[in-house]
Structure formats: structure tokens, C-alpha cells
Design a protein around this motif. Structure first.
Motif, mmCIF file in Angstrom:
data_model
loop_
_atom_site.group_PDB
_atom_site.id
_atom_site.type_symbol
_atom_site.label_atom_id
_atom_site.label_comp_id
_atom_site.label_asym_id
_atom_site.label_seq_id
_atom_site.Cartn_x
_atom_site.Cartn_y
_atom_site.Cartn_z
ATOM 1 N N ASN A 187 -11.052 32.383 -0.163
ATOM 2 C CA ASN A 187 -10.350 31.792 -1.391
ATOM 3 C C ASN A 187 -9.861 33.017 -2.197
ATOM 4 N N ARG A 188 -9.190 33.794 -1.543
ATOM 5 C CA ARG A 188 -8.440 34.653 -1.655
ATOM 6 C C ARG A 188 -6.569 34.714 -1.561
ATOM 7 N N THR A 189 -5.953 34.530 -2.643
ATOM 8 C CA THR A 189 -4.343 34.833 -2.388
ATOM 9 C C THR A 189 -3.858 35.560 -1.942
ATOM 10 N N LEU A 190 -2.887 35.842 -1.367
ATOM 11 C CA LEU A 190 -2.658 36.514 -0.634
ATOM 12 C C LEU A 190 -0.727 36.342 -0.890
ATOM 13 N N GLN A 191 -0.338 37.928 -1.020
ATOM 14 C CA GLN A 191 1.424 38.331 -1.156
ATOM 15 C C GLN A 191 2.460 37.892 -0.192
ATOM 16 N N ALA A 246 -8.296 43.911 -15.294
ATOM 17 C CA ALA A 246 -7.161 44.437 -14.586
ATOM 18 C C ALA A 246 -8.072 44.356 -13.165
ATOM 19 N N GLY A 247 -6.670 44.090 -11.848
ATOM 20 C CA GLY A 247 -6.884 44.513 -10.445
ATOM 21 C C GLY A 247 -8.106 44.270 -9.988
ATOM 22 N N MET A 248 -8.390 42.122 -11.252
ATOM 23 C CA MET A 248 -9.736 41.071 -10.321
ATOM 24 C C MET A 248 -8.527 40.909 -9.599
ATOM 25 N N LEU A 249 -9.211 39.783 -8.195
ATOM 26 C CA LEU A 249 -8.289 39.315 -7.517
ATOM 27 C C LEU A 249 -8.317 37.955 -7.899
ATOM 28 N N VAL A 250 -6.997 37.243 -7.228
ATOM 29 C CA VAL A 250 -6.586 36.016 -8.046
ATOM 30 C C VAL A 250 -7.403 35.256 -6.397
ATOM 31 N N GLU A 251 -8.231 34.310 -7.190
ATOM 32 C CA GLU A 251 -9.205 33.903 -5.980
ATOM 33 C C GLU A 251 -9.384 31.965 -6.630
ATOM 34 N N LYS A 252 -9.290 31.222 -5.619
ATOM 35 C CA LYS A 252 -9.404 29.993 -5.608
ATOM 36 C C LYS A 252 -11.460 29.535 -5.549
ATOM 37 N N ALA A 253 -10.776 28.058 -5.848
ATOM 38 C CA ALA A 253 -12.644 28.071 -5.730
ATOM 39 C C ALA A 253 -13.062 27.261 -5.338
ATOM 40 N N LEU A 276 -4.504 45.872 -0.215
ATOM 41 C CA LEU A 276 -4.179 45.564 0.934
ATOM 42 C C LEU A 276 -3.143 44.302 0.072
ATOM 43 N N PRO A 277 -2.822 42.848 0.541
ATOM 44 C CA PRO A 277 -1.943 42.920 0.608
ATOM 45 C C PRO A 277 -2.408 41.260 -0.477
ATOM 46 N N TYR A 278 -3.298 41.298 -1.366
ATOM 47 C CA TYR A 278 -3.934 40.714 -2.066
ATOM 48 C C TYR A 278 -2.918 40.666 -3.621
ATOM 49 N N VAL A 279 -2.957 39.282 -3.952
ATOM 50 C CA VAL A 279 -2.756 38.447 -5.576
ATOM 51 C C VAL A 279 -3.397 39.010 -6.640
ATOM 52 N N LEU A 280 -3.323 40.286 -7.372
ATOM 53 C CA LEU A 280 -4.437 41.013 -8.668
ATOM 54 C C LEU A 280 -3.800 40.812 -9.683
ATOM 55 N N ASN A 281 -4.680 41.152 -10.862
ATOM 56 C CA ASN A 281 -4.150 40.760 -12.073
ATOM 57 C C ASN A 281 -3.981 42.251 -13.121
ATOM 58 N N ASP A 282 -2.500 42.361 -12.656
ATOM 59 C CA ASP A 282 -2.029 44.043 -13.537
ATOM 60 C C ASP A 282 -2.481 44.259 -14.538
ATOM 61 N N ILE A 283 -3.267 43.451 -15.147
ATOM 62 C CA ILE A 283 -3.757 43.071 -16.536
ATOM 63 C C ILE A 283 -5.208 42.387 -17.037
ATOM 64 N N THR A 284 -5.494 43.238 -17.727
ATOM 65 C CA THR A 284 -6.952 42.716 -18.683
ATOM 66 C C THR A 284 -7.043 41.822 -19.825
ATOM 67 N N ALA A 285 -7.255 40.665 -18.803
ATOM 68 C CA ALA A 285 -6.666 39.206 -19.472
ATOM 69 C C ALA A 285 -8.334 38.903 -20.621
ATOM 70 N N PHE A 286 -7.702 38.688 -22.086
ATOM 71 C CA PHE A 286 -8.636 37.924 -22.348
ATOM 72 C C PHE A 286 -7.702 36.716 -23.525
ATOM 73 N N PHE A 287 -8.482 36.207 -24.165
ATOM 74 C CA PHE A 287 -8.691 35.175 -24.516
ATOM 75 C C PHE A 287 -7.205 35.632 -26.452
ATOM 76 N N GLY A 340 5.019 35.153 -8.670
ATOM 77 C CA GLY A 340 5.084 34.372 -7.774
ATOM 78 C C GLY A 340 5.158 35.432 -6.708
ATOM 79 N N ASP A 341 4.329 35.981 -6.679
ATOM 80 C CA ASP A 341 4.371 36.745 -5.160
ATOM 81 C C ASP A 341 3.362 35.879 -3.935
ATOM 82 N N SER A 342 3.113 35.663 -4.175
ATOM 83 C CA SER A 342 2.358 33.825 -3.503
ATOM 84 C C SER A 342 3.437 33.139 -2.685
ATOM 85 N N VAL A 343 4.354 33.279 -3.292
ATOM 86 C CA VAL A 343 5.680 31.855 -2.853
ATOM 87 C C VAL A 343 6.990 33.071 -2.551
ATOM 88 N N LYS A 344 6.437 34.036 -1.926
ATOM 89 C CA LYS A 344 7.985 34.534 -1.759
ATOM 90 C C LYS A 344 8.513 35.197 -3.364
#
Length: 1055
Positions: free
Chosen positions: A309-313, A383-390, A405-416, A483-487
Motif C-alpha cells: 500500500n506504499r507509494t514508490l518514487q 515528517a517522514g511518514m509514508l504516503v500509503e493507499k488504504a 528506500l524509494p518511498y514517497v514520504l511526508n517532507d514536513i509534519t502536516a496538520f490542519f 510528483g515523485d510517483s509520476v516521474k
């Protein structure tokens, strides 16, 4: 702002509009000279005008009544001729570029502004609002917050700017807004301390906005256009973030230097490229909507590779599979080598890679795919959390190596709250229209319509983008910021049609243009603040090149902008400038709410769709967004503003701009004083002080108190003055009874104010003492309201008629306005008048009080249904049609609604019968001075032509021949008479004829009151004749208010 009326002898005072001392003229002409505040000073076109051609204005007999005042109070025809050449064009970019090389020694002919609502306001606001956040962060915000919360974020921010735009429209249409834009509006509404503090905060916000746009430009360049141009390259994945920041700093500094040079060399090139940059924005928006429509029929192909369920770069491999079969042989792919220690099938691989399969999904499934339900809710994380699909996946026991590893990660801590701060800069830029008011054909119409339409348009765009992005784009791609997952494609570009490059190139030029506009606007804002002289250490930044370009301010702007570029993160810079913009918007709302609640006479916006509750709601929303975005940034911004405020208060130059804070202080002082007078102080609250009582034995004209209440419309300070003749020791009891009598009358007439009784040896000295000493500190009267003295010509006291004349002379010497109500007992009490008119006969301009008073009366329920009509008089050599057009335009700039009519006075010689009136009146006056018991058989109070003819016919029958001989023998004596008196009498009779003809049915008639003779020790007959002239001028009218200004402007076209 309220002013005070002192009523003499039994009168009350009200507050008229006291304008700022720096901007207190009705109209300001652009002049070469700027002093103190850097704004063009009034070149005294109307008050204290010393025109060399003034003699031409009253040659002849028609306007001789006012000829002694022509050097200070010009004729309306002269005023309107100046208005015809007036322009409200401010010294902006275009004027700087076109200035003469001799620094303006030769005055230029400025073309009339021609920009309309669409070109002058709507498109600039659209260009400034739409920009970098939409293209680079909008998809990420939607993916992280979800559609619902993103909708809330956009709605809150757009509501904030819409409410602010409503308040700004009211302020901007309350007069002309010169250079400085929002700073000018705030400073002139809230005072120099608030104006300077908020102005500098707005300057810092604009400067950091330039840094944000430059960082956005570099991010597009290095991430999506030319990634190979990076100077710093990461050897490991963990170093990619640091390498990107360093590249941003280097390239950002170079870009800032280049843009600063462009601005320094010539701003006109920036303006010429503005339409190109705007076209890029519009084309990019259209490409997005075209792409959305295309996804319904044929979604674009942008596959996203998932491991479990992990997005790859998608950078180091070209096929989303672990192995492939080539020539019936199973071989590993490049993706295998990224997770395994070798290309062999039996090589040791990452545990998660071994446990889960690789799948490929479409990044843009399309509008009808149903992906909207998956993107409805947010997915926040550190920050550093993997971008995953449900989707289901098998978890690995060791996740320590995932960040390498070549996963897409959160570059910053995101909150509302962080997303609110990052998004808010995308709705700023609403001031672009008001900053260009000098270039608009009709600023008071264009600014509200253009700004509100631009905000409504961008709100629809942003809200629709939230829904469309969530409905068309896969959630994991939305959360992939770069847009790392779409080249490495720009995510919003993957949705566009016909190519992602449309968005990439459009957003690049859009960011470049916005950065140049910020570097152009911020130095001019700083220059406007510096030239105001309120912050001493900034005065050096008010200077620049010979053509006015703010060179030193540009240098400081570049230095501050560089500090934002060194931060190097667009996500970190955005909340900083959000604070400064929100603080500016907060005070715009506060200014509008304060002016509305104070109901100052100068508050007459042409934009009517505002309310103080909306302004307070906007102010509250701004404050809430500041603390929602970043509470510590909000505190820092407030601390900076507070320090600037205290510095200006302690060291800054004193300015009086007629601001709302001063008006609030006056209202608070008035309220407190009235509360203190309601009951005697308690013993515990006794303080040593000086008290002034107010009184009169009886109120002769109670309607005068009612009229005072109607004039001040519930605002302003009223001082009811009265004089008792005698000594205080002998009449102290009478003074107390008089005080109670007047207070009872004031209560009956619902007049709030104070009484002031003076016991004096004679009435004349008592009136003089009242005029000089009434009031306390800054709460002093500036106007005197009194009733026209009745039956003073029949008085046995030879000096009684002098009281009125000398009161007029003393108010003139004290530079106080004078209002004299004739037939005051017929004025309305509390009953509402039916529909009718208030007629203003504007003969000479003496400060604008004549036009302000009807507006104040219309605020009261008694006069609310009355319409205002303004009449002015044209001479034979005046162009009546042009005068009417100029006067209509002048009233439009003053935000007054009135019908305009120009009356032509034709000169006809009537000197002989005028002279007979003067002879008879003079004879009657001489009889009074001689104190003879004999009274004239018949004395006309006002000699008109009809009355003279009646008198002549009555005496004609007994001695017709003698009468004819008397008429012919009159010539030698007529030639020896003061010709000025004859001309004045001619003016009074002619004015009475046209006024009665036009205004006999009006509810109230306001006229200029002629001033007393300048030679105070001169001929008594001259003074007496002047009083008779006023009676002649108003004969045949029911309610008349004679107005004489105090020698300063009380109405202005400026905000």
C-alpha cells in the motif's frame, strides 16, 4: 469627526466634521511640493486663495455683497473652473517613469485616467490572488486535509478576504486613496500610530510575499523544468532535502538580484509584462478545467506504482514490476535492484518488498471514477511518514530502513492549522485595485465591483478545484507534493490539457510576474510611510532617484526579501506573510467598523453594502486565522506591531489626520462628562477642580435646541451658553435657577450636552467670554449657532443692534463657523417632515460647511425624507452648462447625493430705488441714535422694489410734481453715496428674487452669510446696511439658515 456648536445666547453646540490637519481641504491639486507625509499638499485652491485675478470675479454689481471676502472665499464659478482641471491621479509608477528630467520644475499635463473596472481592478486582483499556492500546493492540501476540510480552509480564508473587501470598498469609496493604498486607508482612519505599525507590517508581508514567489519560481525551475541544473546533489536519499534547500538559496539569491535590477532599471517594463503574466495565469486555469472535462471521456495516462500500500518514487525504474519474462527467462527489473542487494533472484531483499506485491494504478482515474469518496477525509502525519493507499498489505517487522528506500514520504509534519497558514497567501492580493485608484476612470464605482467580483471569481475557482482535484486525482498522488510517483511531473500538470508543460510554463511565468510586482509595490509602500514622517529612522527611505523611484527602499526590500529566501522553504515562508497580511486586513475591518459606529460626518462611502457587524465579523475571523495558522508567529507579529506603535507614539512626528481613534476619544470624553453631570459626585470621589455651570433664566427659542440635536444626529458636544447681566455676587441665585431652567428645556427637547452661564456687566462682554472660553481642553466648540435677532431695529437701546454684528465679527476673528437660524420658531420639533427639499444656495466657497450641514440633517429622522438641492449662481461670462457638469462631478467625489441647478443672474440697474431704501433706513437709524421720542411714521424692515413702489405711490397723489423733482434731484446725492453699499443692496435684492422663485416651497434654505465689514471701527451706517442686506436676501422665505464658515475646510474628497 464631531465638532462643537456653542449656542448664543440660548444655544447649544454640535460637532461638525473636523477634518485632519494634513488633509483638510475639500480638494487637493497635484503639486510638485510634498512636505512631511509625502502626499501632495493642497495648493490652497479654495480657502485663503490669493489669486491675482480675483478682481475679475466681482466686477459689476451682481456679486458685490461678497466682494470683501473674495481674497479668502472664492466664487463658486472660480472654484469649479479649478475643478475642471483637477485630477486625482497619484504619483505612481507611470508618473515616475514619465517625469521630466528637471525633477518636475515644469508642470506636466496629466492625461485623464481611462482604466475601467475590468482592466483596472478585476484583472490586477485576479493576477495577484491566483498564483504559486494554487499551482504548487493546492493538490497537496486537498490530499492531506481531504475534500471536506480543504473546503473549510478555502471557505474561511475566502470569507475573510470577502469581508475585508467589503470594509475596504467602504473606505476606498469614502474619498480618493492616493499612493500607499491600504496604508493610507488605515493610517487616515486609525491614526499615525496604528497606520505606521500596520503599514510596516503590510510592507513586511509584501516583501516576504516576494520571497515566496521567488522560491516558487526556483522550485518550478529545479524540480519540474531543469532538474539537472541543481548545483548541490544528494548522494543519499536522506540528503535530498538539504540539497534542495541549498539549491533554493543559491538560485533564489540570483533570481532576486536579477529581479531587483529589472525593477531598478525601469518599472515600466514590469507593467508592460503584467498582461503577459496574467495571460499565463488565465491559460493555466483554463488548461486545468479542460483537463478535468477530458478525464470524463479519456483520462490521461499517469501510472502510480505501489508496493503493497506504499507509494514508490518513479525515478530509478521504468517498469512497475519485480521481475519480467524475456525470451522465456525470468529476470529482475530495476525496481528489484532498489530493494535487493543484487539482481539475482535469490538475492537478499527488503522484508516488506518480499512480503508484498507490486501494483500499478492510474494517478488520474477521472471525474466519474468514484475516487471522490476515498479523498473525502484527511490524512495527516508527521515528517517522514509514508504516503500509503488504504488497501491491505503485510507489515514488516523492521521499518528502520524505510526512509532510505524509494518511498514517497511526508517532507514536513502536516496538520490542519499549518495548512491554513500555507494556503492563506493564495487569497491575498485584494488591495491591487485600491492601489491603482489614481488610474481608474471612476474609482468609487470600479474598486468595489472589481474587487468583490475578483474575490468571488477566485473563490469559485478555489472551491471548484478542491472538489475537482478530489474527484479526478488518486489520493496518494494528491499527497505526493513534488510528483515523485509520476516521474517528477507537477501534480496539477498531470490533470491539465493538452500537456503538463502548459501548467509548468504558465506557473513559472506567473510566479516571476508576482515576484516582480511585489518588488515593485513594497518599496513604494515603504516610501509612502517614510515620506509621511511618522517613523524618523525611515526618512532616508523616502528619497530616491531624480524621477522619484524609491532606490533606497528597493535596497532595503531586497535585503529583507533575501532573509526570506535563506529560509528556502515555501512552506515555512507562507505562514510568516500570512500573519502580516491578516494583521493588515484586521485593521482594515477595524477602521471601517469604527468609522461606521462613530458616524463621523466625513464617513459617506458611495459603497452602501457594508455594516459594522460585517466588519467586526471580518476582524474576528482575521484574528482567529492568525492564531489558527501559527500562534507564535501571531504573537511575534503583534509584538513587532506593538513596538512600532510605541516607537511612533514616543518619537514619531505628530500628525492629525482626522482619524477614528481621536474621534473615539472625543466620544468617550463626551460620554464620560455627560455621565458625571447626571448626579453630584459621592464624597469618596471628590476631587479638587474647576467646574463650569451653564444657564439662562429662560429659553426664548426652544426649537433652537431641537435643531441642534438634529444637526449633530446624536453625536458631538453641545454647549448651551447664556449671559446674565449684572455681577455674580448679586445674581448667583439667578444663575442657578437659569441653569435648572435650561437643563429642563434641554431635557424636553432631548438635547444632550452642557450648560454654560456667564454673568457679566453687559451682554456684549458676556457673549465674547462665551466665544473665547467655552469648552474644556480639546473639547472646545468650533461653531456658534444662534437665532436671528428679532425686533432689534425697534429697540430703544442704540447699541442693541451692535450685539449681533459684533458676535459675527468675533466668531470670524476666532475662526469659528457661524450658523444663524431665521424664523427659528417655525423649525420642526420632533415631528418628521414629509418629502421635500433642503435647498443650498452656494454662492461662495468658505470651507464646505454649507454642503455638509444638509448631509448631517438627513441623518436625523426629522429630515430623512428630504432631498438635497444645490443652487449656484452664474455670471454673464460663465459657462452655465460646464459649471453644472463640474459641480455634479465635485459632489460625486464628495459622496453627496444632490440635485444641481445653476441659476443665471441678469444684471439690471435698480440703483435709484435701492438708494431710496438706504436713505430711509439710514434716517431711521439716525433717529435711534439721537434717542428722540418721535418714531418714524412707517419704516420698512426690508426695502424691496415692490415695497418702494407701494410707498412711492402712497405719497404720490398730494405732491406728484414735488416727488418727480425729488427723484431728479437725487442724482448728486446718489453719486456721493458709498457705491459699495449700492452694489451690495443690488446683490441682496437680486438673490432674494431668484431664491424665492426657486426655493419658496423648500423645508429649509441654506445660504452664505455675508461677512461683516473689515473696518470694524467704520461707518455705522455701513454695518447697519449690511444687516439690512441679509434681511433683504431672505425675505419671503420660511425657514432659513445663514451659514458662515470658520476659515478651514470641513469636507474632503479624500478618505
Amino acid at each position: 469627526m464631531p465638532t462643537n456648536f456653542t449656542v448664543v445666547p440660548v444655544d447649544d453646540g454640535r460637532k461638525s466634521s473636523q477634518e485632519d490637519s494634513d488633509d483638510n481641504n475639500v480638494l487637493k491639486e497635484e503639486d510638485e511640493e510634498t512636505v512631511g507625509d509625502g502626499n501632495p499638499r493642497e495648493s490652497s485652491p479654495f480657502i485663503n486663495n490669493t489669486d491675482d485675478n480675483k478682481g475679475n470675479l466681482y466686477d459689476g454689481k451682481n456679486m458685490a455683497l461678497f466682494e470683501e471676502e473674495m481674497d479668502s472665499n472664492p466664487m463658486v464659478s472660480s472654484l469649479l473652473s479649478k475643478l475642471a482641471n483637477y485630477t486625482n491621479l497619484t504619483q505612481g509608477v507611470r508618473e515616475h517613469e514619465e517625469a521630466d528630467e528637471d525633477e518636475g520644475a515644469k508642470k506636466q499635463t496629466v492625461k485623464s485616467p481611462q482604466m475601467g473596472t475590468f482592466i483596472g481592478v478585476y484583472l490586477p486582483c485576479l493576477q495577484n490572488i491566483l498564483g504559486v499556492i494554487l499551482f504548487l500546493r493546492m493538490t497537496w492540501i486537498v490530499g492531506t486535509a481531504g475534500i471536506l476540510e480543504s473546503f473549510i480552509i478555502v471557505s474561511m480564508c475566502c470569507s475573510c478576504t470577502m469581508l475585508t473587501a467589503i470594509s475596504m470598498s467602504a473606505i476606498a469609496t469614502n474619498g480618493v486613496v492616493p499612493a500607499g493604498g491600504s496604508y493610507y486607508m488605515i493610517s487616515r482612519s486609525l491614526g499615525p500610530e496604528f497606520g505606521g505599525a500596520v503599514g510596516l507590517c503590510f510592507y513586511l508581508g509584501t516583501t516576504f510575499a516576494g520571497a515566496m514567489y521567488i522560491l516558487g519560481t526556483i522550485e518550478i525551475l529545479l524540480t519540474y523544468m531543469v532538474p539537472s541544473a541543481a548545483i548541490f546533489k544528494a548522494e543519499e536519499k536522506a540528503q535530498e532535502a538539504d540539497a534542495l534547500l541549498n539549491n533554493m538559496r543559491v538560485y533564489g539569491t540570483c533570481c532576486l538580484t536579477l529581479m531587483s535590477l529589472v525593477v531598478f532599471v525601469g518599472v515600466k517594463y514590469v507593467n508592460k509584462l503584467a498582461l503577459v503574466f496574467l495571460a499565463c495565469v488565465v491559460l493555466s486555469i483554463l488548461a486545468i478545467y479542460a483537463g478535468v472535462i477530458k478525464t470524463i471521456f479519456e483520462p490521461p495516462v499517469f501510472p502510480v506504482c505501489l508496493l503493497g500500500n506504499r507509494t514508490l518514487q518513479n525515478h530509478g525504474f521504468d517498469k512497475c514490476m519485480k521481475t519480467e519474462i524475456i525470451d522465456n527467462v525470468t529476470v529482475t527489473t530495476k525496481l528489484w535492484s532498489l530493494f535487493c542487494k543484487g539482481p539475482e533472484l535469490n538475492a537478499s531483499c527488503n522484508e516488506y518488498f518480499s512480503l508484498n506485491n507490486v501494483t500499478e494504478i492510474q494517478g488520474i482515474p477521472g471525474l466519474t471514477s468514484g475516487v471522490i469518496s476515498e479523498n473525502m477525509w484527511g490524512s495527516y502525519g508527521p515528517a517522514g511518514m509514508l504516503v500509503e493507499k488504504a488497501v491491505p498489505s503485510v507489515r514488516a517487522s523492521d521499518a528502520s530502513q524505510d526512509k532510505h528506500l524509494p518511498y514517497v514520504l511526508n517532507d514536513i509534519t502536516a496538520f490542519f492549522t499549518l495548512l491554513v497558514g500555507i494556503y492563506f497567501p493564495s487569497v491575498t492580493g485584494i488591495m491591487a485595485g485600491s492601489n491603482r485608484s489614481g488610474d481608474l476612470r471612476d474609482a468609487q464605482r470600479s474598486i468595489p465591483i472589481g474587487t468583490i467580483l475578483a474575490i468571488a471569481t477566485t473563490t469559485v475557482i478555489y472551491l471548484s478545484c478542491v472538489v475537482l482535484f478530489g474527484a479526478c486525482i488518486e489520493g496518494v498522488l494528491l499527497r505526493d507534493k513534488f510528483g515523485d510517483s509520476v516521474k517528477g511531473n507537477l501534480v496539477i500538470g498531470t490533470l491539465s490539457w493538452p500537456s503538463p508543460w502548459v501548467i509548468v510554463i504558465g506557473s513559472f511565468f506567473s510566479c516571476c510576474g508576482a515576484g516582480l510586482q511585489s518588488l515593485t509595490g513594497a518599496p513604494r509602500l515603504l516610501q509612502a510611510i517614510a515620506r509621511d514622517g511618522i517613523v524618523p529612522f525611515l526618512e532616508v527611505f523616502g528619497h530616491g532617484k531624480a524621477n522619484g523611484e524609491p532606490t533606497w527602499a528597493l535596497l532595503l526590500t531586497a535585503v529583507i526579501c533575501e532573509s526570506g529566501i535563506l529560509i528556502a522553504s515555501l512552506d515555512a515562508v507562507a505562514p510568516i506573510l500570512s500573519m502580516f497580511f491578516l494583521m493588515c486586513y484586521l485593521f482594515v475591518n477595524l477602521a471601517c467598523a469604527l468609522q461606521t459606529l462613530l458616524r463621523t460626518p466625513n464617513w459617506r462611502p458611495r459603497f452602501k453594502y457594508y455594516h459594522w457587524a460585517l466588519s467586526f465579523l471580518g476582524m474576528s475571523l482575521c484574528l482567529a486565522l492568525m492564531f489558527i495558522s501559527s500562534w507564535y508567529y501571531a504573537l511575534v507579529a503583534m509584538l513587532i506591531a506593538g513596538c512600532i506603535y510605541k516607537y511612533i507614539e514616543y518619537r514619531g512626528a505628530e500628525k492629525e489626520w482626522g482619524d477614528g481613534i481621536r474621534g473615539l476619544s472625543l466620544n468617550a470624553a463626551r460620554y464620560a462628562l455627560i455621565r458625571l453631570e447626571e448626579a453630584p459626585p459621592h464624597t469618596k470621589n471628590w476631587r479638587k477642580g474647576t467646574s463650569k455651570t451653564v444657564a439662562e433664566l429662560s429659553v426664548k427659542h426652544p426649537r433652537l435646541l431641537s435643531f441642534t440635536t438634529q444637526l449633530k444626529a446624536g453625536k458631538g458636544l453641545t454647549i448651551v451658553g447664556s449671559v446674565l447681566e449684572g455681577t455674580f455676587l448679586s445674581r448667583d441665585t439667578d444663575a442657578k435657577r437659569a441653569e435648572q431652567s435650561i437643563k429642563s428645556a434641554m431635557a424636553a427637547e432631548k438635547t444632550k450636552g452642557f450648560c454654560h452661564v456667564v454673568v457679566s456687566s453687559n451682554l456684549r462682554d458676556g457673549f465674547s467670554h462665551l466665544i473665547q472660553s467655552a469648552g474644556l481642553g480639546g473639547m472646545k466648540h468650533n461653531s456658534v449657532l444662534m437665532a436671528w435677532p428679532t425686533n432689534w431695529r425697534q429697540s430703544n437701546d442704540p447699541h442693541s443692534w451692535r450685539n449681533f454684528i459684533e458676535t459675527v465679527q468675533e466668531t470670524t476673528a476666532a475662526h469659528q463657523a457661524l450658523l444663524v437660524a431665521k424664523n427659528v420658531d417655525s423649525f420642526p420639533h420632533q415631528e418628521r417632515l414629509a418629502e421635500g427639499t433642503i435647498d443650498v444656495w452656494w454662492i461662495v466657497h468658505d470651507g464646505g460647511l454649507l454642503m455638509l450641514l444638509p448631509f448631517l440633517l438627513q441623518q436625523h429622522k426629522v429630515w430623512r425624507k428630504c432631498k438635497m438641492r444645490i443652487f449656484t449662481v452664474a455670471q454673464l461670462d460663465d459657462n452655465s452648462i460646464q459649471m453644472k457638469k463640474d459641480l455634479q462631478m465635485f459632489l460625486y467625489h464628495l459622496r453627496l447625493n444632490a440635485e444641481v441647478e445653476v441659476v443665471e443672474m441678469v444684471s439690471r440697474c435698480c440703483c435709484r430705488w435701492i438708494f431710496l431704501g438706504i436713505r430711509i433706513n439710514t434716517a431711521s437709524h439716525a433717529a435711534l441714535n439721537d434717542k428722540t421720542d418721535a418714531t418714524p411714521e412707517r419704516v420698512h424692515m426690508t426695502w424691496t422694489k415692490d415695497k418702494f413702489c407701494t410707498e412711492r405711490n402712497r405719497n404720490r397723489e398730494p405732491s406728484a410734481n414735488m416727488a418727480v423733482r425729488d427723484l431728479f434731484s437725487m442724482k448728486p446725492e446718489w453719486e456721493s453715496l458709498n457705491q459699495s453699499n449700492v452694489r451690495c443692496m443690488h446683490t441682496a435684492i437680486k438673490l432674494n428674487e431668484v431664491v424665492v422663485n426657486k426655493s419658496q416651497g423648500a423645508h429649509l434654505v441654506l445660504l452664505n452669510m455675508p461677512g461683516p465689514p473689515k473696518n470694524r471701527g467704520g461707518d455705522e451706517n455701513c454695518i447697519l446696511t449690511l444687516t439690512e442686506l441679509t434681511l433683504m436676501k431672505t425675505d419671503g422665505l420660511n425657514r432659513v439658515l445663514l451659514v458662515r464658515g470658520g476659515g478651514r475646510e470641513v469636507i474632503t474628497i479624500y478618505s
